[in-house]
Design a protein around this motif. Structure first.
Motif, PDB file in Angstrom:
ATOM      1  N   THR A   7     -16.683  -6.752  -5.540  1.00 21.41           N
ATOM      2  CA  THR A   7     -15.662  -7.305  -6.405  1.00 21.41           C
ATOM      3  C   THR A   7     -14.580  -7.923  -5.530  1.00 21.41           C
ATOM      4  O   THR A   7     -14.068  -7.277  -4.622  1.00 21.41           O
ATOM      5  CB  THR A   7     -15.032  -6.204  -7.280  1.00 21.41           C
ATOM      6  OG1 THR A   7     -16.064  -5.624  -8.069  1.00 21.41           O
ATOM      7  CG2 THR A   7     -13.948  -6.769  -8.184  1.00 21.41           C
ATOM      8  N   THR A   8     -14.281  -9.180  -5.789  1.00 23.16           N
ATOM      9  CA  THR A   8     -13.213  -9.856  -5.066  1.00 23.16           C
ATOM     10  C   THR A   8     -12.079 -10.147  -6.032  1.00 23.16           C
ATOM     11  O   THR A   8     -12.309 -10.632  -7.134  1.00 23.16           O
ATOM     12  CB  THR A   8     -13.718 -11.168  -4.438  1.00 23.16           C
ATOM     13  OG1 THR A   8     -14.784 -10.859  -3.546  1.00 23.16           O
ATOM     14  CG2 THR A   8     -12.607 -11.873  -3.680  1.00 23.16           C
ATOM     15  N   ILE A   9     -10.882  -9.819  -5.613  1.00 18.86           N
ATOM     16  CA  ILE A   9      -9.719  -9.988  -6.472  1.00 18.86           C
ATOM     17  C   ILE A   9      -8.720 -10.921  -5.799  1.00 18.86           C
ATOM     18  O   ILE A   9      -8.278 -10.678  -4.679  1.00 18.86           O
ATOM     19  CB  ILE A   9      -9.065  -8.628  -6.777  1.00 18.86           C
ATOM     20  CG1 ILE A   9     -10.079  -7.718  -7.489  1.00 18.86           C
ATOM     21  CG2 ILE A   9      -7.791  -8.812  -7.600  1.00 18.86           C
ATOM     22  CD1 ILE A   9      -9.627  -6.296  -7.662  1.00 18.86           C
ATOM     23  N   ASP A  10      -8.402 -11.992  -6.492  1.00 18.50           N
ATOM     24  CA  ASP A  10      -7.368 -12.922  -6.049  1.00 18.50           C
ATOM     25  C   ASP A  10      -6.015 -12.260  -6.305  1.00 18.50           C
ATOM     26  O   ASP A  10      -5.784 -11.718  -7.393  1.00 18.50           O
ATOM     27  CB  ASP A  10      -7.505 -14.214  -6.862  1.00 18.50           C
ATOM     28  CG  ASP A  10      -6.526 -15.291  -6.435  1.00 18.50           C
ATOM     29  OD1 ASP A  10      -5.372 -14.980  -6.093  1.00 18.50           O
ATOM     30  OD2 ASP A  10      -6.929 -16.465  -6.487  1.00 18.50           O
ATOM     31  N   PHE A  11      -5.123 -12.305  -5.337  1.00 16.66           N
ATOM     32  CA  PHE A  11      -3.821 -11.645  -5.509  1.00 16.66           C
ATOM     33  C   PHE A  11      -3.052 -12.181  -6.717  1.00 16.66           C
ATOM     34  O   PHE A  11      -2.256 -11.457  -7.300  1.00 16.66           O
ATOM     35  CB  PHE A  11      -2.971 -11.806  -4.246  1.00 16.66           C
ATOM     36  CG  PHE A  11      -3.262 -10.749  -3.208  1.00 16.66           C
ATOM     37  CD1 PHE A  11      -4.558 -10.330  -2.945  1.00 16.66           C
ATOM     38  CD2 PHE A  11      -2.243 -10.173  -2.490  1.00 16.66           C
ATOM     39  CE1 PHE A  11      -4.826  -9.356  -1.995  1.00 16.66           C
ATOM     40  CE2 PHE A  11      -2.498  -9.190  -1.539  1.00 16.66           C
ATOM     41  CZ  PHE A  11      -3.793  -8.788  -1.293  1.00 16.66           C
ATOM     42  N   THR A  12      -3.295 -13.428  -7.105  1.00 11.81           N
ATOM     43  CA  THR A  12      -2.570 -13.975  -8.252  1.00 11.81           C
ATOM     44  C   THR A  12      -3.087 -13.406  -9.570  1.00 11.81           C
ATOM     45  O   THR A  12      -2.457 -13.588 -10.605  1.00 11.81           O
ATOM     46  CB  THR A  12      -2.655 -15.512  -8.298  1.00 11.81           C
ATOM     47  OG1 THR A  12      -4.029 -15.897  -8.421  1.00 11.81           O
ATOM     48  CG2 THR A  12      -2.040 -16.131  -7.062  1.00 11.81           C
ATOM     49  N   GLU A  13      -4.247 -12.721  -9.525  1.00  9.70           N
ATOM     50  CA  GLU A  13      -4.779 -12.095 -10.739  1.00  9.70           C
ATOM     51  C   GLU A  13      -4.157 -10.727 -11.009  1.00  9.70           C
ATOM     52  O   GLU A  13      -4.337 -10.167 -12.088  1.00  9.70           O
ATOM     53  CB  GLU A  13      -6.296 -11.929 -10.619  1.00  9.70           C
ATOM     54  CG  GLU A  13      -7.050 -13.249 -10.526  1.00  9.70           C
ATOM     55  CD  GLU A  13      -8.524 -13.042 -10.236  1.00  9.70           C
ATOM     56  OE1 GLU A  13      -8.951 -11.885 -10.065  1.00  9.70           O
ATOM     57  OE2 GLU A  13      -9.243 -14.044 -10.155  1.00  9.70           O
ATOM     58  N   ILE A  14      -3.434 -10.200 -10.041  1.00  7.89           N
ATOM     59  CA  ILE A  14      -2.839  -8.871 -10.201  1.00  7.89           C
ATOM     60  C   ILE A  14      -1.546  -9.010 -11.004  1.00  7.89           C
ATOM     61  O   ILE A  14      -0.618  -9.706 -10.582  1.00  7.89           O
ATOM     62  CB  ILE A  14      -2.567  -8.227  -8.827  1.00  7.89           C
ATOM     63  CG1 ILE A  14      -3.880  -8.080  -8.050  1.00  7.89           C
ATOM     64  CG2 ILE A  14      -1.873  -6.867  -9.004  1.00  7.89           C
ATOM     65  CD1 ILE A  14      -3.695  -7.656  -6.603  1.00  7.89           C
ATOM     66  N   LYS A  78       2.322 -15.621  -6.356  1.00  2.30           N
ATOM     67  CA  LYS A  78       1.925 -16.497  -7.468  1.00  2.30           C
ATOM     68  C   LYS A  78       2.553 -17.875  -7.318  1.00  2.30           C
ATOM     69  O   LYS A  78       1.955 -18.887  -7.660  1.00  2.30           O
ATOM     70  CB  LYS A  78       2.320 -15.881  -8.800  1.00  2.30           C
ATOM     71  CG  LYS A  78       1.490 -14.660  -9.123  1.00  2.30           C
ATOM     72  CD  LYS A  78       1.870 -14.051 -10.438  1.00  2.30           C
ATOM     73  CE  LYS A  78       1.200 -12.709 -10.551  1.00  2.30           C
ATOM     74  NZ  LYS A  78       0.547 -12.426 -11.738  1.00  2.30           N
ATOM     75  N   GLU A  79       3.764 -17.921  -6.789  1.00  2.00           N
ATOM     76  CA  GLU A  79       4.458 -19.202  -6.596  1.00  2.00           C
ATOM     77  C   GLU A  79       3.877 -19.977  -5.416  1.00  2.00           C
ATOM     78  O   GLU A  79       3.946 -21.189  -5.370  1.00  2.00           O
ATOM     79  CB  GLU A  79       5.944 -18.963  -6.350  1.00  2.00           C
ATOM     80  CG  GLU A  79       6.668 -18.369  -7.528  1.00  2.00           C
ATOM     81  CD  GLU A  79       6.856 -19.361  -8.657  1.00  2.00           C
ATOM     82  OE1 GLU A  79       7.151 -20.531  -8.351  1.00  2.00           O
ATOM     83  OE2 GLU A  79       6.702 -18.973  -9.814  1.00  2.00           O
ATOM     84  N   LEU A  80       3.335 -19.255  -4.443  1.00  2.00           N
ATOM     85  CA  LEU A  80       2.887 -19.889  -3.200  1.00  2.00           C
ATOM     86  C   LEU A  80       1.413 -20.251  -3.210  1.00  2.00           C
ATOM     87  O   LEU A  80       0.916 -20.862  -2.281  1.00  2.00           O
ATOM     88  CB  LEU A  80       3.155 -18.955  -2.019  1.00  2.00           C
ATOM     89  CG  LEU A  80       4.619 -18.660  -1.736  1.00  2.00           C
ATOM     90  CD1 LEU A  80       4.729 -17.585  -0.662  1.00  2.00           C
ATOM     91  CD2 LEU A  80       5.362 -19.903  -1.321  1.00  2.00           C
ATOM     92  N   PHE A  85      -3.554 -21.970   0.959  1.00  2.37           N
ATOM     93  CA  PHE A  85      -4.679 -21.061   0.996  1.00  2.37           C
ATOM     94  C   PHE A  85      -4.472 -19.980  -0.052  1.00  2.37           C
ATOM     95  O   PHE A  85      -3.372 -19.815  -0.574  1.00  2.37           O
ATOM     96  CB  PHE A  85      -4.875 -20.445   2.389  1.00  2.37           C
ATOM     97  CG  PHE A  85      -3.717 -19.608   2.868  1.00  2.37           C
ATOM     98  CD1 PHE A  85      -3.686 -18.243   2.653  1.00  2.37           C
ATOM     99  CD2 PHE A  85      -2.662 -20.193   3.546  1.00  2.37           C
ATOM    100  CE1 PHE A  85      -2.623 -17.472   3.098  1.00  2.37           C
ATOM    101  CE2 PHE A  85      -1.594 -19.438   4.002  1.00  2.37           C
ATOM    102  CZ  PHE A  85      -1.572 -18.071   3.769  1.00  2.37           C
ATOM    103  N   SER A  86      -5.542 -19.283  -0.349  1.00  2.00           N
ATOM    104  CA  SER A  86      -5.412 -18.192  -1.299  1.00  2.00           C
ATOM    105  C   SER A  86      -5.583 -16.873  -0.556  1.00  2.00           C
ATOM    106  O   SER A  86      -6.081 -16.829   0.574  1.00  2.00           O
ATOM    107  CB  SER A  86      -6.447 -18.313  -2.418  1.00  2.00           C
ATOM    108  OG  SER A  86      -7.743 -18.134  -1.898  1.00  2.00           O
TER     109      SER A  86
END
Ligand SMILES: [Zn+2]
Length: 95
Positions: A7-14, A78-80, A85-86
């Motif tokens: 499972t990969t989680i994008d920090f913006t999804e938190i 989320k702003e950056l 890059f993500s």
């Protein structure tokens, strides 16, 4: 060989963090606010909702500093996101 799930989680999804009391198991949820709110409104809860054990003793407590830093980091991230890059993390292993 069995397939393992990653499972990969994008920090913006938190959209929240949870702090779980190790004494009683109660979980406090701290939503990730907009960055302007995160910059000026630190977490207000300082006791466990289950057993009223202090989560931290004040603004210099490393637990408070860490929780606040995580909340602010996620809010600002989320702003950056669109700036080059993500950032993500993965749970699980392919080997
Ligand atoms: Zn507790």
């Amino acid at each position: 060989m069995t397939a393992k799930q990653i499972t990969t989680i994008d920090f913006t999804e938190i959209n929240k963090i949870e702090i779980t009391c190790i004494k009683c198991g109660a979980a406090l949820v701290f939503p990730i606010p907009d960055k302007d709110v995160a910059a000026h409104n630190p977490p207000k809860h300082n006791v466990c909702i289950g057993c009223e054990t202090p989560l931290w003793t004040g603004e210099n407590d490393q637990r408070y500093i860490t929780a606040l830093g995580l909340i602010r980091g996620l809010a600002f991230w989320k702003e950056l996101k669109e700036k080059g890059f993500s950032l993500s993390f993965s749970i699980g292993s392919s080997h």
